[in-house]
Design a protein around this motif. Sequence first.
Motif, PDB file in Angstrom:
ATOM      1  N   ALA A  19       1.025  -1.130   0.072  1.00 53.23           N
ATOM      2  CA  ALA A  19      -0.052  -0.093  -0.020  1.00 53.23           C
ATOM      3  C   ALA A  19       0.985   1.313  -0.048  1.00 53.23           C
ATOM      4  O   ALA A  19       0.176   2.306  -0.056  1.00 53.23           O
ATOM      5  N   GLY A  20       2.228   0.985   0.126  1.00 54.73           N
ATOM      6  CA  GLY A  20       3.023   2.199   0.081  1.00 54.73           C
ATOM      7  C   GLY A  20       3.666   2.783   1.343  1.00 54.73           C
ATOM      8  O   GLY A  20       4.163   3.822   1.507  1.00 54.73           O
ATOM      9  N   ALA A  21       3.472   1.958   2.431  1.00 56.17           N
ATOM     10  CA  ALA A  21       4.143   2.111   3.782  1.00 56.17           C
ATOM     11  C   ALA A  21       5.258   1.645   3.965  1.00 56.17           C
ATOM     12  O   ALA A  21       5.636   0.690   3.050  1.00 56.17           O
ATOM     13  N   GLN A  22       5.893   1.997   4.986  1.00 51.84           N
ATOM     14  CA  GLN A  22       7.057   1.256   5.832  1.00 51.84           C
ATOM     15  C   GLN A  22       6.647   0.805   7.095  1.00 51.84           C
ATOM     16  O   GLN A  22       6.038   1.297   7.950  1.00 51.84           O
ATOM     17  N   ALA A  23       6.723  -0.669   7.122  1.00 43.08           N
ATOM     18  CA  ALA A  23       6.552  -1.423   8.433  1.00 43.08           C
ATOM     19  C   ALA A  23       7.526  -2.237   8.652  1.00 43.08           C
ATOM     20  O   ALA A  23       8.214  -2.630   7.764  1.00 43.08           O
ATOM     21  N   GLU A  24       7.511  -2.760   9.750  1.00 43.32           N
ATOM     22  CA  GLU A  24       8.513  -4.011  10.394  1.00 43.32           C
ATOM     23  C   GLU A  24       7.901  -4.645  11.157  1.00 43.32           C
ATOM     24  O   GLU A  24       7.167  -4.442  11.938  1.00 43.32           O
ATOM     25  N   VAL A  25       8.545  -5.851  11.225  1.00 47.65           N
ATOM     26  CA  VAL A  25       8.206  -6.891  12.342  1.00 47.65           C
ATOM     27  C   VAL A  25       9.074  -6.677  13.470  1.00 47.65           C
ATOM     28  O   VAL A  25      10.374  -6.852  13.333  1.00 47.65           O
ATOM     29  N   ARG A  26       8.572  -6.678  14.725  1.00 46.35           N
ATOM     30  CA  ARG A  26       9.581  -6.731  15.970  1.00 46.35           C
ATOM     31  C   ARG A  26       9.012  -7.773  16.791  1.00 46.35           C
ATOM     32  O   ARG A  26       7.996  -8.084  17.056  1.00 46.35           O
ATOM     33  N   GLN A  27       9.998  -8.650  17.247  1.00 46.08           N
ATOM     34  CA  GLN A  27       9.876 -10.095  18.032  1.00 46.08           C
ATOM     35  C   GLN A  27       9.785  -9.500  19.475  1.00 46.08           C
ATOM     36  O   GLN A  27      10.514  -8.614  19.955  1.00 46.08           O
ATOM     37  N   GLN A  28       8.657  -9.909  19.960  1.00 47.86           N
ATOM     38  CA  GLN A  28       8.393  -9.478  21.472  1.00 47.86           C
ATOM     39  C   GLN A  28       9.689 -10.151  22.347  1.00 47.86           C
ATOM     40  O   GLN A  28      10.035 -11.263  22.026  1.00 47.86           O
ATOM     41  N   PRO A  29       9.936  -9.472  23.582  1.00 44.80           N
ATOM     42  CA  PRO A  29      11.062 -10.119  24.235  1.00 44.80           C
ATOM     43  C   PRO A  29      10.628 -11.350  24.932  1.00 44.80           C
ATOM     44  O   PRO A  29       9.369 -11.422  25.324  1.00 44.80           O
ATOM     45  N   GLU A  30      11.542 -12.243  25.305  1.00 46.15           N
ATOM     46  CA  GLU A  30      11.169 -13.453  25.894  1.00 46.15           C
ATOM     47  C   GLU A  30      11.035 -12.831  27.231  1.00 46.15           C
ATOM     48  O   GLU A  30      11.457 -12.111  28.145  1.00 46.15           O
ATOM     49  N   PRO A  31       9.848 -13.544  27.875  1.00 42.88           N
ATOM     50  CA  PRO A  31       9.379 -13.313  29.353  1.00 42.88           C
ATOM     51  C   PRO A  31      10.587 -13.758  30.053  1.00 42.88           C
ATOM     52  O   PRO A  31      11.314 -14.755  30.089  1.00 42.88           O
TER      53      PRO A  31
END
Length: 91
Positions: free
Chosen positions: A74-86
């Motif tokens: 769609a023309g955006a910039q996005a990223e995947v971030r891994q949640q920290p380990e509990p």
Amino acid sequence: MADEYFTLVCDDLPHDVVLTDPGARVLDVTQVVRRLTGLSLWRSKVLASQVPAMILDGVPQEDAEAAVAALCDAGAQAEVRQQPEPDFLKP
């Protein structure tokens, strides 16, 4: 009777989808955000215009990557971030 606690360990930690830049086609990005989140059009527009914005929280990696691909198309910039380990999973 002694209490027993079990920790379920998953192969895949949850991931977040973060919108970093809506780009020039904000309305197209708003429509994608609306489809991904189920929010109203107005709330999706507000979310898309306030960057960085967390679009999805705690989803599997495959779903997060698909959402990022849809946002990038769609023309955006996005990223995947891994949640920290509990903390309770750390030795």
